[in-house]
Design a protein around this motif. Structure first.
Motif, short mmCIF file in Angstrom:
data_model
loop_
_atom_site.label_atom_id
_atom_site.label_comp_id
_atom_site.label_asym_id
_atom_site.label_seq_id
_atom_site.Cartn_x
_atom_site.Cartn_y
_atom_site.Cartn_z
N ASN A 36 0.86 -1.08 -0.05
CA ASN A 36 0.05 0.10 0.03
C ASN A 36 0.89 1.32 -0.09
OD1 ASN A 36 -1.92 1.98 0.51
ND2 ASN A 36 -2.87 0.97 1.80
N ARG A 37 0.99 1.71 -1.26
CA ARG A 37 1.62 3.13 -1.24
C ARG A 37 1.49 4.24 -0.28
NH1 ARG A 37 1.85 5.78 -7.16
NH2 ARG A 37 2.24 3.46 -7.53
N TYR A 38 0.40 4.26 -0.07
CA TYR A 38 -0.16 5.51 0.80
C TYR A 38 0.18 5.40 2.20
CZ TYR A 38 -2.47 6.80 -3.45
OH TYR A 38 -2.54 7.15 -4.93
N LYS A 39 -0.28 4.21 2.73
CA LYS A 39 0.21 3.72 4.07
C LYS A 39 1.65 3.82 4.36
CE LYS A 39 -0.22 -0.17 7.28
NZ LYS A 39 -0.93 -1.35 7.30
N LEU A 40 2.44 3.32 3.38
CA LEU A 40 3.90 3.37 3.52
C LEU A 40 4.50 4.90 3.44
CD1 LEU A 40 6.57 1.84 3.49
CD2 LEU A 40 6.51 2.00 0.87
N THR A 41 4.04 5.63 2.64
CA THR A 41 4.28 7.21 2.85
C THR A 41 4.00 7.90 4.11
OG1 THR A 41 3.68 7.14 0.42
CG2 THR A 41 4.12 9.30 1.56
N ALA A 42 2.79 7.41 4.78
CA ALA A 42 2.31 7.96 6.06
C ALA A 42 3.25 7.33 7.06
CB ALA A 42 0.94 7.60 6.30
N TYR A 43 3.74 6.02 6.98
CA TYR A 43 4.74 5.54 7.90
C TYR A 43 6.06 6.22 7.98
CZ TYR A 43 1.84 1.67 9.47
OH TYR A 43 0.91 0.82 10.19
N PHE A 44 6.47 6.38 6.57
CA PHE A 44 7.85 7.05 6.48
C PHE A 44 7.61 8.46 7.03
CE2 PHE A 44 9.34 3.57 4.05
CZ PHE A 44 10.50 3.56 3.78
N ALA A 45 6.42 9.24 6.79
CA ALA A 45 6.37 10.62 7.10
C ALA A 45 6.70 10.86 8.61
CB ALA A 45 5.33 11.17 6.37
N LEU A 46 5.79 9.70 9.14
CA LEU A 46 5.79 9.76 10.74
C LEU A 46 7.04 9.40 11.64
CD1 LEU A 46 2.37 8.08 11.37
CD2 LEU A 46 2.83 10.60 12.02
N PHE A 47 7.75 8.56 10.72
CA PHE A 47 9.05 7.88 11.27
C PHE A 47 10.00 9.08 11.12
CE2 PHE A 47 13.04 5.94 10.74
CZ PHE A 47 13.18 5.09 11.88
N PHE A 48 10.30 9.75 10.05
CA PHE A 48 11.29 10.71 9.78
C PHE A 48 11.15 11.99 10.15
CE2 PHE A 48 12.42 7.47 6.59
CZ PHE A 48 13.63 7.27 6.93
N GLY A 49 9.66 12.38 10.26
CA GLY A 49 9.19 13.61 10.82
C GLY A 49 9.22 13.58 12.31
N SER A 50 9.24 12.53 12.85
CA SER A 50 9.06 12.41 14.49
C SER A 50 10.80 12.89 14.77
CB SER A 50 8.70 11.17 14.92
OG SER A 50 9.42 10.18 14.49
N GLY A 51 11.51 12.16 14.15
CA GLY A 51 13.12 12.21 14.45
C GLY A 51 13.64 13.63 14.05
N LEU A 52 12.74 14.26 13.03
CA LEU A 52 13.36 15.76 12.81
C LEU A 52 12.45 16.70 13.90
CD1 LEU A 52 14.61 17.77 10.50
CD2 LEU A 52 12.37 17.69 9.44
N ALA A 53 11.36 16.47 13.97
CA ALA A 53 10.66 17.37 15.09
C ALA A 53 11.15 17.25 16.35
CB ALA A 53 9.27 16.93 15.11
N LEU A 54 11.70 16.09 16.86
CA LEU A 54 11.92 15.87 18.20
C LEU A 54 13.08 17.02 18.80
CD1 LEU A 54 11.14 14.07 20.41
CD2 LEU A 54 13.39 12.85 19.84
N PRO A 55 14.20 17.25 18.28
CA PRO A 55 14.87 18.31 18.79
C PRO A 55 14.27 19.83 19.18
CG PRO A 55 16.14 17.33 17.16
CD PRO A 55 14.77 16.95 16.87
N PHE A 56 13.38 20.19 18.14
CA PHE A 56 12.66 21.51 18.10
C PHE A 56 11.55 21.28 19.39
CE2 PHE A 56 13.99 21.10 13.74
CZ PHE A 56 14.51 22.32 13.37
N LEU A 57 11.16 20.21 19.62
CA LEU A 57 10.16 20.11 20.63
C LEU A 57 10.92 20.11 22.14
CD1 LEU A 57 7.90 17.45 19.37
CD2 LEU A 57 7.00 19.76 19.36
N ILE A 58 11.87 19.55 22.07
CA ILE A 58 13.00 19.62 23.13
C ILE A 58 13.16 21.06 23.65
CG2 ILE A 58 15.00 18.77 24.38
CD1 ILE A 58 14.62 16.23 22.82
N VAL A 59 13.70 21.85 22.48
CA VAL A 59 14.03 23.11 22.83
C VAL A 59 13.13 23.80 23.18
CG1 VAL A 59 14.70 25.14 21.78
CG2 VAL A 59 15.90 23.00 21.35
#
Length: 65
Positions: A36-59
């Motif tokens: 499922n292309r859309y489910k895979l895209t959502a998983y990738f966005a959540l996985f990499f987006g959470s890693g990118l957003a985490l430092p900003f949320l900590i600050v």
């Protein structure tokens, strides 16, 4: 001339390579589904987006203390 140990290792290696997979289907050995292309895209966005957003949320958390 191959020794007995080398010959045994070669036979074991050939057997493992021969019977290891079921035809080499792409994505068969992944821990998630790629059908499922859309489910895979959502998983990738959540996985990499959470890693990118985490430092900003900590600050932000440190600044609002």
């Amino acid at each position: 001339m191959l020794g007995r140990t080398s010959l045994l290792a070669r036979n074991i290696t050939q057997t493992l390579v021969r019977y290891h997979s079921n035809g080499g289907i792409p994505g068969e050995n992944l821990p998630f589904s790629i059908n499922n292309r859309y489910k895979l895209t959502a998983y990738f966005a959540l996985f990499f987006g959470s890693g990118l957003a985490l430092p900003f949320l900590i600050v932000r958390h440190q600044l609002t203390k």
